[in-house]
Design an enzyme around this catalytic site. Sequence first.
Site, PDB file in Angstrom:
ATOM      1  N   SER A  85     -11.571  -7.862  11.944  1.00 24.09           N
ATOM      2  CA  SER A  85     -12.028  -7.306  13.217  1.00 24.09           C
ATOM      3  C   SER A  85     -12.932  -6.097  13.040  1.00 24.09           C
ATOM      4  O   SER A  85     -12.824  -5.342  12.069  1.00 24.09           O
ATOM      5  CB  SER A  85     -10.820  -6.891  14.069  1.00 24.09           C
ATOM      6  OG  SER A  85     -10.087  -5.862  13.418  1.00 24.09           O
ATOM      7  N   SER A 106       6.298   8.270  29.132  1.00 18.26           N
ATOM      8  CA  SER A 106       4.959   8.849  29.179  1.00 18.26           C
ATOM      9  C   SER A 106       4.854   9.912  28.096  1.00 18.26           C
ATOM     10  O   SER A 106       5.756  10.743  27.934  1.00 18.26           O
ATOM     11  CB  SER A 106       4.705   9.480  30.557  1.00 18.26           C
ATOM     12  OG  SER A 106       3.448  10.125  30.585  1.00 18.26           O
ATOM     13  N   GLY A 126     -11.176  -1.111  13.272  1.00 21.47           N
ATOM     14  CA  GLY A 126     -11.043  -2.532  13.006  1.00 21.47           C
ATOM     15  C   GLY A 126     -10.906  -2.752  11.506  1.00 21.47           C
ATOM     16  O   GLY A 126     -11.534  -2.062  10.697  1.00 21.47           O
ATOM     17  N   GLN A 128      -1.020  -6.598  11.308  1.00 19.45           N
ATOM     18  CA  GLN A 128      -0.392  -6.668  12.631  1.00 19.45           C
ATOM     19  C   GLN A 128      -0.537  -8.035  13.269  1.00 19.45           C
ATOM     20  O   GLN A 128       0.076  -8.313  14.304  1.00 19.45           O
ATOM     21  CB  GLN A 128      -0.981  -5.583  13.547  1.00 19.45           C
ATOM     22  CG  GLN A 128      -2.457  -5.768  13.878  1.00 19.45           C
ATOM     23  CD  GLN A 128      -3.379  -5.019  12.944  1.00 19.45           C
ATOM     24  OE1 GLN A 128      -3.042  -4.793  11.778  1.00 19.45           O
ATOM     25  NE2 GLN A 128      -4.541  -4.622  13.440  1.00 19.45           N
ATOM     26  N   ASN A 162       2.571  -4.663   4.033  1.00 19.39           N
ATOM     27  CA  ASN A 162       3.397  -3.469   3.881  1.00 19.39           C
ATOM     28  C   ASN A 162       4.856  -3.902   3.837  1.00 19.39           C
ATOM     29  O   ASN A 162       5.171  -5.093   3.952  1.00 19.39           O
ATOM     30  CB  ASN A 162       3.112  -2.433   4.976  1.00 19.39           C
ATOM     31  CG  ASN A 162       3.462  -2.910   6.374  1.00 19.39           C
ATOM     32  OD1 ASN A 162       4.335  -3.769   6.575  1.00 19.39           O
ATOM     33  ND2 ASN A 162       2.794  -2.358   7.375  1.00 19.39           N
ATOM     34  N   LEU A 179       3.925   0.762   0.110  1.00 17.00           N
ATOM     35  CA  LEU A 179       5.104   1.545   0.492  1.00 17.00           C
ATOM     36  C   LEU A 179       4.725   2.953   0.951  1.00 17.00           C
ATOM     37  O   LEU A 179       5.513   3.879   0.834  1.00 17.00           O
ATOM     38  CB  LEU A 179       6.063   1.643  -0.703  1.00 17.00           C
ATOM     39  CG  LEU A 179       6.509   0.311  -1.327  1.00 17.00           C
ATOM     40  CD1 LEU A 179       7.278   0.571  -2.620  1.00 17.00           C
ATOM     41  CD2 LEU A 179       7.357  -0.492  -0.343  1.00 17.00           C
ATOM     42  N   GLY A 190       3.833   4.536  -2.967  1.00 23.01           N
ATOM     43  CA  GLY A 190       3.012   3.677  -3.810  1.00 23.01           C
ATOM     44  C   GLY A 190       3.105   2.218  -3.424  1.00 23.01           C
ATOM     45  O   GLY A 190       3.088   1.872  -2.242  1.00 23.01           O
ATOM     46  N   ASP A 244      -6.138  -0.205   5.252  1.00 22.18           N
ATOM     47  CA  ASP A 244      -7.464  -0.813   5.083  1.00 22.18           C
ATOM     48  C   ASP A 244      -8.209  -0.173   3.914  1.00 22.18           C
ATOM     49  O   ASP A 244      -8.910  -0.851   3.154  1.00 22.18           O
ATOM     50  CB  ASP A 244      -8.284  -0.659   6.364  1.00 22.18           C
ATOM     51  CG  ASP A 244      -7.681  -1.393   7.546  1.00 22.18           C
ATOM     52  OD1 ASP A 244      -7.011  -2.422   7.325  1.00 22.18           O
ATOM     53  OD2 ASP A 244      -7.870  -0.938   8.688  1.00 22.18           O
TER      54      ASP A 244
END
Length: 302
Positions: free
Chosen positions: A8, A36, A48, A168, A191, A221, A225, A253
């Site tokens: 993305s 909130s 992205g 995700q 992860n 992690l 690491g 990323d």
Amino acid sequence: MSALICGSLAFDTITVFPGRFAQQILPEQVHILNVSFLVPTLRREFGGCAGNIAYTLKQLGGDPLVMATIGTDGQEYAARLRSWDTSTEYVRVVPDTYTAQAIIITDADNNQITAFHPGAMQSAHLTQVPARADVRVAIIAPDGRDAMIEHAGQLAAAGVPFVFDPGQGLPMFDGAELKRFVAQASWVAVNDYEARMLCERTGETLESLSRSHLAGVIVTLGADGCELWQRGVRSHVPGVAATEVVDPTGCGDAFRGALLYGLERGWRLERCVALGNRVGALKIACRGGQNHMIERSLVGQV
């Protein structure tokens, strides 16, 4: 030699909650959750997964080839990619849509809550993996559901080794679909939370996954690491202490950009991961996913 990055391009609206989410959410009241958060600061960043990965790879001296979609509001992003001397040949503009948008809240413990509008990303499957002899490695990063499925199949058919990085996007797929991704990939990068979900949905363990055809299973992690599984053997690659912890957005990323850099050059996986840990420590000391600076000399330190 290029690395194809399927994922993305998005705009990130990033806010910081100076308290802790855990102190604002009452466990016995989650069935009527209405919370909130006051966020005194707000900024907009380029983000992205594909954009963030490409940024780090380019900083290291790699040659990213981004395959992604943007909306009619995304020309600024395309211009940014070109400013790095990165091709936008495979960046599709989808009419009458917005570029994907992420709204991120980070608390004092670096926990994050994210709302994501996919926008143009839902049309990412319309672009096919190009037939290019210079593409030696690729990554399937979070993207539109159909795009991830189709692009993985196209890369496998073309014989291009790739990293499966569901991120995700992992909850979008059932066990059979995840098994197919793994069967097509050369490496899996997740992860620790995603690793547990992947194993739960596929009925596999990290050990059994690594005993398959895969060249490696990488589990990040955070500050600790990485856990690296190869041929059923687990090893640990230590983390690198950050000079400052400012913003975790895009750290995964940045790690993957470094991973691709090493894979492009045929490095041993341990060295790729060690570079990823160093780059992740640099990234977390900067706000946003594309503002950290990397000295090329860093490569020689791993």
